[in-house]
Design a protein around this motif. Structure first.
Motif, mmCIF file in Angstrom:
data_model
loop_
_atom_site.group_PDB
_atom_site.id
_atom_site.type_symbol
_atom_site.label_atom_id
_atom_site.label_comp_id
_atom_site.label_asym_id
_atom_site.label_seq_id
_atom_site.Cartn_x
_atom_site.Cartn_y
_atom_site.Cartn_z
ATOM 1 N N LEU A 122 -1.606 1.268 5.263
ATOM 2 C CA LEU A 122 -2.889 0.877 4.685
ATOM 3 C C LEU A 122 -4.052 1.529 5.412
ATOM 4 O O LEU A 122 -5.060 1.890 4.796
ATOM 5 C CB LEU A 122 -3.048 -0.644 4.714
ATOM 6 N N LEU A 123 -3.903 1.700 6.719
ATOM 7 C CA LEU A 123 -4.975 2.304 7.512
ATOM 8 C C LEU A 123 -5.163 3.785 7.184
ATOM 9 O O LEU A 123 -6.217 4.347 7.463
ATOM 10 C CB LEU A 123 -4.697 2.126 9.010
ATOM 11 N N MET A 124 -4.163 4.404 6.587
ATOM 12 C CA MET A 124 -4.237 5.834 6.268
ATOM 13 C C MET A 124 -4.798 6.117 4.875
ATOM 14 O O MET A 124 -5.026 7.268 4.531
ATOM 15 C CB MET A 124 -2.850 6.465 6.412
ATOM 16 N N LEU A 125 -5.024 5.086 4.082
ATOM 17 C CA LEU A 125 -5.554 5.304 2.737
ATOM 18 C C LEU A 125 -7.020 5.728 2.789
ATOM 19 O O LEU A 125 -7.802 5.216 3.592
ATOM 20 C CB LEU A 125 -5.417 4.037 1.892
ATOM 21 N N SER A 126 -7.392 6.644 1.917
ATOM 22 C CA SER A 126 -8.776 7.113 1.843
ATOM 23 C C SER A 126 -9.618 6.125 1.030
ATOM 24 O O SER A 126 -9.092 5.249 0.333
ATOM 25 C CB SER A 126 -8.825 8.483 1.168
ATOM 26 N N GLU A 127 -10.912 6.323 1.078
ATOM 27 C CA GLU A 127 -11.844 5.493 0.293
ATOM 28 C C GLU A 127 -11.535 5.621 -1.196
ATOM 29 O O GLU A 127 -11.562 4.631 -1.936
ATOM 30 C CB GLU A 127 -13.282 5.936 0.578
ATOM 31 N N GLU A 128 -11.212 6.817 -1.635
ATOM 32 C CA GLU A 128 -10.891 7.045 -3.045
ATOM 33 C C GLU A 128 -9.624 6.282 -3.444
ATOM 34 O O GLU A 128 -9.531 5.746 -4.556
ATOM 35 C CB GLU A 128 -10.702 8.545 -3.328
ATOM 36 N N GLN A 129 -8.636 6.243 -2.566
ATOM 37 C CA GLN A 129 -7.406 5.514 -2.858
ATOM 38 C C GLN A 129 -7.667 4.013 -2.965
ATOM 39 O O GLN A 129 -7.087 3.336 -3.815
ATOM 40 C CB GLN A 129 -6.345 5.812 -1.793
ATOM 41 N N TRP A 130 -8.546 3.487 -2.121
ATOM 42 C CA TRP A 130 -8.899 2.067 -2.209
ATOM 43 C C TRP A 130 -9.638 1.786 -3.516
ATOM 44 O O TRP A 130 -9.406 0.762 -4.160
ATOM 45 C CB TRP A 130 -9.739 1.626 -1.003
ATOM 46 N N ASP A 131 -10.533 2.703 -3.906
ATOM 47 C CA ASP A 131 -11.250 2.537 -5.172
ATOM 48 C C ASP A 131 -10.275 2.525 -6.347
ATOM 49 O O ASP A 131 -10.431 1.747 -7.291
ATOM 50 C CB ASP A 131 -12.286 3.652 -5.358
ATOM 51 N N LYS A 132 -9.267 3.392 -6.282
ATOM 52 C CA LYS A 132 -8.263 3.448 -7.345
ATOM 53 C C LYS A 132 -7.485 2.129 -7.419
ATOM 54 O O LYS A 132 -7.228 1.593 -8.495
ATOM 55 C CB LYS A 132 -7.311 4.622 -7.113
ATOM 56 N N LYS A 133 -7.130 1.579 -6.246
ATOM 57 C CA LYS A 133 -6.429 0.292 -6.223
ATOM 58 C C LYS A 133 -7.300 -0.823 -6.803
ATOM 59 O O LYS A 133 -6.808 -1.708 -7.490
ATOM 60 C CB LYS A 133 -6.005 -0.063 -4.799
ATOM 61 N N ALA A 134 -8.589 -0.753 -6.529
ATOM 62 C CA ALA A 134 -9.504 -1.791 -7.013
ATOM 63 C C ALA A 134 -9.625 -1.785 -8.532
ATOM 64 O O ALA A 134 -10.020 -2.791 -9.126
ATOM 65 C CB ALA A 134 -10.879 -1.613 -6.376
ATOM 66 N N SER A 135 -9.274 -0.684 -9.179
ATOM 67 C CA SER A 135 -9.351 -0.618 -10.634
ATOM 68 C C SER A 135 -7.973 -0.709 -11.302
ATOM 69 O O SER A 135 -7.868 -0.662 -12.521
ATOM 70 C CB SER A 135 -10.045 0.676 -11.069
ATOM 71 N N ASP A 136 -6.924 -0.877 -10.507
ATOM 72 C CA ASP A 136 -5.556 -0.970 -11.020
ATOM 73 C C ASP A 136 -5.372 -2.302 -11.748
ATOM 74 O O ASP A 136 -5.557 -3.369 -11.164
ATOM 75 C CB ASP A 136 -4.558 -0.850 -9.861
ATOM 76 N N LYS A 137 -5.013 -2.245 -13.023
ATOM 77 C CA LYS A 137 -4.870 -3.452 -13.840
ATOM 78 C C LYS A 137 -3.692 -4.322 -13.413
ATOM 79 O O LYS A 137 -3.594 -5.472 -13.819
ATOM 80 C CB LYS A 137 -4.736 -3.076 -15.312
ATOM 81 N N ARG A 138 -2.773 -3.789 -12.610
ATOM 82 C CA ARG A 138 -1.613 -4.572 -12.168
ATOM 83 C C ARG A 138 -1.949 -5.489 -11.000
ATOM 84 O O ARG A 138 -1.173 -6.372 -10.661
ATOM 85 C CB ARG A 138 -0.474 -3.638 -11.763
ATOM 86 N N ILE A 139 -3.090 -5.267 -10.348
ATOM 87 C CA ILE A 139 -3.490 -6.117 -9.221
ATOM 88 C C ILE A 139 -4.880 -6.679 -9.496
ATOM 89 O O ILE A 139 -5.511 -6.362 -10.492
ATOM 90 C CB ILE A 139 -3.470 -5.339 -7.872
ATOM 91 N N ALA A 197 -14.381 -6.130 -3.710
ATOM 92 C CA ALA A 197 -14.502 -6.736 -2.373
ATOM 93 C C ALA A 197 -13.171 -7.300 -1.888
ATOM 94 O O ALA A 197 -12.841 -7.190 -0.699
ATOM 95 C CB ALA A 197 -15.571 -7.818 -2.385
ATOM 96 N N LYS A 198 -12.388 -7.890 -2.782
ATOM 97 C CA LYS A 198 -11.096 -8.450 -2.384
ATOM 98 C C LYS A 198 -10.115 -7.346 -2.009
ATOM 99 O O LYS A 198 -9.381 -7.470 -1.032
ATOM 100 C CB LYS A 198 -10.517 -9.330 -3.494
ATOM 101 N N VAL A 199 -10.112 -6.279 -2.786
ATOM 102 C CA VAL A 199 -9.223 -5.161 -2.470
ATOM 103 C C VAL A 199 -9.639 -4.521 -1.143
ATOM 104 O O VAL A 199 -8.797 -4.226 -0.295
ATOM 105 C CB VAL A 199 -9.199 -4.125 -3.617
ATOM 106 N N LYS A 200 -10.936 -4.341 -0.936
ATOM 107 C CA LYS A 200 -11.426 -3.746 0.318
ATOM 108 C C LYS A 200 -11.112 -4.641 1.518
ATOM 109 O O LYS A 200 -10.929 -4.160 2.623
ATOM 110 C CB LYS A 200 -12.931 -3.483 0.239
ATOM 111 N N SER A 201 -11.022 -5.950 1.292
ATOM 112 C CA SER A 201 -10.723 -6.853 2.406
ATOM 113 C C SER A 201 -9.315 -6.593 2.959
ATOM 114 O O SER A 201 -9.063 -6.833 4.137
ATOM 115 C CB SER A 201 -10.876 -8.316 1.986
#
Length: 155
Positions: A8-25, A30-34
């Motif tokens: 998780l520490l190796m993920l880029s900002e763009e990867q976190w943004d992509k996770k935040a828009s993933d419909k499966r999660i 803010a919750k994803v960034k936490s």
């Protein structure tokens, strides 16, 4: 399930943004960034104490609210009951300050002001430690007994 911090520490900002828009999660930025921020906190604790689990396991049970405050201060979105619920999921014996438990504490004048003040948390911690010593029950059991004894608990 193991919470793997290093990937998780190796993920880029763009990867976190992509996770935040993933419909499966959960699609809440803010919750994803936490997750990232809490992974960083766990990593820092691991460097200092050998592991996050060791630090939590060594924490004195009669100072459990101090652990809550640690999680709130050093973690992200771990205030309120989120920290205690997380600890319970880890197998740590702790109580939960539900509305019913808070009402009980107020009715017996254990707390008067805000439930999250240091003064109130200290008084609550002392009360639960005393009840635990007197009853031999876990903090979780005591919390549940109080919660199930008050409020709208009908089937």
């Amino acid at each position: 399930m193991v919470f793997e911090v290093e990937p998780l520490l190796m993920l880029s900002e763009e990867q976190w943004d992509k996770k935040a828009s993933d419909k499966r999660i959960i699609r809440h930025q803010a919750k994803v960034k936490s997750i990232c921020e809490n992974a960083q906190m766990i990593h820092e604790v691991t460097l200092k104490h050998g592991s996050f689990g060791k630090m939590v396991a060594k924490w004195p049970s009669d100072e459990i609210t101090e652990l809550w405050l640690f999680l709130k201060k050093h973690g992200c979105r771990l205030g309120g009951n989120t920290g205690p619920y997380s600890l319970r999921q880890m197998g740590i014996d702790t109580f939960i300050l539900s509305g019913d438990v808070e009402s009980y504490l107020r009715s017996y004048q254990i707390i008067e002001g805000g439930k999250d003040t240091k003064r109130s948390l200290k008084a609550i911690n002392q009360a639960f430690a005393q009840w635990q010593q007197e009853s031999g029950r876990s903090l979780t059991q005591i919390s549940q007994i109080i919660a199930f004894s008050l409020g709208d608990n009908q089937v």
